[in-house]
Each structure stands twice: as structure tokens, then as C-alpha cells.
Scaffold this motif. Structure first.
Motif, PDB file in Angstrom:
ATOM      1  N   ALA A 115       0.838  -1.203   0.000  1.00  0.00           N
ATOM      2  CA  ALA A 115       0.000   0.000   0.000  1.00  0.00           C
ATOM      3  C   ALA A 115       0.875   1.256   0.000  1.00  0.00           C
ATOM      4  O   ALA A 115       0.568   2.246  -0.676  1.00  0.00           O
ATOM      5  CB  ALA A 115      -0.930  -0.003   1.203  1.00  0.00           C
ATOM      6  N   MET A 116       1.981   1.199   0.746  1.00  0.00           N
ATOM      7  CA  MET A 116       2.919   2.319   0.781  1.00  0.00           C
ATOM      8  C   MET A 116       3.520   2.552  -0.608  1.00  0.00           C
ATOM      9  O   MET A 116       3.634   3.691  -1.067  1.00  0.00           O
ATOM     10  CB  MET A 116       4.040   2.015   1.792  1.00  0.00           C
ATOM     11  CG  MET A 116       4.991   3.137   2.026  1.00  0.00           C
ATOM     12  SD  MET A 116       6.380   2.678   3.101  1.00  0.00           S
ATOM     13  CE  MET A 116       5.565   1.880   4.463  1.00  0.00           C
ATOM     14  N   ASP A 119       0.946   4.232  -2.807  1.00  0.00           N
ATOM     15  CA  ASP A 119       0.825   5.651  -2.474  1.00  0.00           C
ATOM     16  C   ASP A 119       1.994   6.457  -3.047  1.00  0.00           C
ATOM     17  O   ASP A 119       1.807   7.557  -3.573  1.00  0.00           O
ATOM     18  CB  ASP A 119       0.746   5.847  -0.957  1.00  0.00           C
ATOM     19  CG  ASP A 119      -0.570   5.338  -0.377  1.00  0.00           C
ATOM     20  OD1 ASP A 119      -1.547   5.186  -1.145  1.00  0.00           O
ATOM     21  OD2 ASP A 119      -0.607   5.083   0.841  1.00  0.00           O
ATOM     22  N   ARG A 122       1.551   6.912  -6.765  1.00  0.00           N
ATOM     23  CA  ARG A 122       0.397   7.735  -7.148  1.00  0.00           C
ATOM     24  C   ARG A 122       0.653   9.230  -6.984  1.00  0.00           C
ATOM     25  O   ARG A 122      -0.138  10.044  -7.454  1.00  0.00           O
ATOM     26  CB  ARG A 122      -0.835   7.338  -6.321  1.00  0.00           C
ATOM     27  CG  ARG A 122      -1.467   6.085  -6.837  1.00  0.00           C
ATOM     28  CD  ARG A 122      -2.885   5.915  -6.337  1.00  0.00           C
ATOM     29  NE  ARG A 122      -3.494   4.774  -6.998  1.00  0.00           N
ATOM     30  CZ  ARG A 122      -4.221   3.853  -6.394  1.00  0.00           C
ATOM     31  NH1 ARG A 122      -4.448   3.939  -5.108  1.00  0.00           N
ATOM     32  NH2 ARG A 122      -4.719   2.856  -7.083  1.00  0.00           N
ATOM     33  N   THR A 123       1.718   9.590  -6.308  1.00  0.00           N
ATOM     34  CA  THR A 123       2.009  11.017  -6.150  1.00  0.00           C
ATOM     35  C   THR A 123       2.303  11.616  -7.523  1.00  0.00           C
ATOM     36  O   THR A 123       2.794  10.923  -8.418  1.00  0.00           O
ATOM     37  CB  THR A 123       3.226  11.250  -5.216  1.00  0.00           C
ATOM     38  OG1 THR A 123       4.368  10.630  -5.783  1.00  0.00           O
ATOM     39  CG2 THR A 123       2.949  10.721  -3.821  1.00  0.00           C
TER      40      THR A 123
END
Length: 176
Positions: A115-116, A119, A122-123
Motif C-alpha cells: 500500500a505504501m 501511495d 500515485r504522487t
């Protein structure tokens, strides 16, 4: 009406319920010469057909052809009819089953390294390999494997990469 043995009925019924009408695996206890004899008779009657196995999709192997390829067994339209199923109904059932499988796409658990990673990717700026390694504690080859395997193949996410001036290669999540 054609007289079927119990084993033939089980093979055809199970195959009719599987995607692409694949007749394998055979019932438990049916192996060796008995399996070969049963399948040969069913092929002769036109109820089963040997087709090239798609090993990338994980189709089960009936036999190896000797040239690095293999075959699998598929229930034919005649095989479906002999157990009382119209081929169009079987195709519709298989399509519905595939649709329901696509709806159940895996999702990552919150708070995990995966998940990290998602994330980070996705930035708007994306992430370099050094940033991914620092955030997750993984080695670079593990991070690349996670992007290709877990994100790409299992979750169906598209990871893109491009060289950025002054940063090196930057990885981002593209549209799925």
C-alpha cells in the motif's frame, strides 16, 4: 440416448462448469492406463478434444507433445449435448463466471508495504528507486518485482517509468 459411464458423466459435467470447458483435472482415482483408455474412447466419440494448452493461463496439461508444448482436454459441443446441456447455455455460463471473477479483483490491505508503494507511485512526482527502497526497506530487485508482479499482474495496475532530469528513472502509476 447414448449410454454414458459414471466416470464419463463426471468428466463431461465437471468440464461444462469450468471456463473454456476444460475437462481437466480428471476425477480422483482415475489415472494411468484407465485414464488414457477413458479419454481415448471419449475423443473417438467426439465428446472430448485435445487442444494446445495455454501454459501462461495455467491450463492443466493432459500430455506433453515432446516439442516443449502440451495439450489439454476440452469438452466439445457434442460432449455437452450428450449430458443434456446446449452449448450456447454453457458458453453463457462460462462468460458469466468470467465476469464475476473480474469483479472480485484483489485489493491491497492498508498499512502494508505494498500500500505504501502504491501511495508513492500515485504522487504527481512519482518515485525513484532510491525513494522506494528508503520508504519500504526493500532491496531494489524486490521493489521491481513487486511493481511487476503484485501491482502489474495481480492488481492490474500499470506502472510506467521515465527518465527525469536530475532525478534519474521515475516510476508512476498510469491509468489501468
Amino acid at each position: 440416448m447414448t449410454k454414458l459411464t459414471e466416470t464419463q458423466t463426471i468428466i463431461l459435467s465437471a468440464g461444462a462448469q469450468r471456463p473454456d470447458n476444460i475437462a481437466l483435472p480428471l476425477p480422483k482415482g482415475l489415472a494411468g492406463a484407465a485414464a488414457k483408455m477413458t479419454v481415448t474412447k471419449m475423443i473417438e466419440r467426439g465428446w472430448l478434444q485435445e487442444v494446445d494448452a495455454n501454459l501462461r493461463r495455467g491450463e492443466p496439461l493432459w500430455r506433453e507433445t515432446g516439442d516443449g508444448h502440451g495439450t489439454t482436454l476440452v469438452v466439445t459441443d457434442a460432449g455437452l449435448r450428450v449430458i443434456g446441456i446446449e452449448p450456447i447455455v454453457a458458453q453463457t455460463m462460462a462468460a458469466n463466471q468470467k465476469d464475476s471473477e473480474q469483479v472480485k479483483s484483489p485489493t491491497p490491505r492498508a498499512g502494508t508495504k505494498q500500500a505504501m508503494l502504491i501511495d508513492l507511485l500515485r504522487t504527481p512526482d512519482g518515485a525513484t528507486m532510491d525513494e522506494i527502497v528508503a520508504a519500504t526497506g526493500w532491496l531494489a530487485h524486490t521493489a521491481r518485482g513487486a511493481m511487476s508482479g503484485a501491482l502489474g499482474k495481480k492488481l492490474g495496475l500499470v506502472v510506467t517509468s521515465a527518465k527525469a532530469e536530475g532525478r534519474g528513472r521515475v516510476y508512476r502509476l498510469g491509468p489501468a
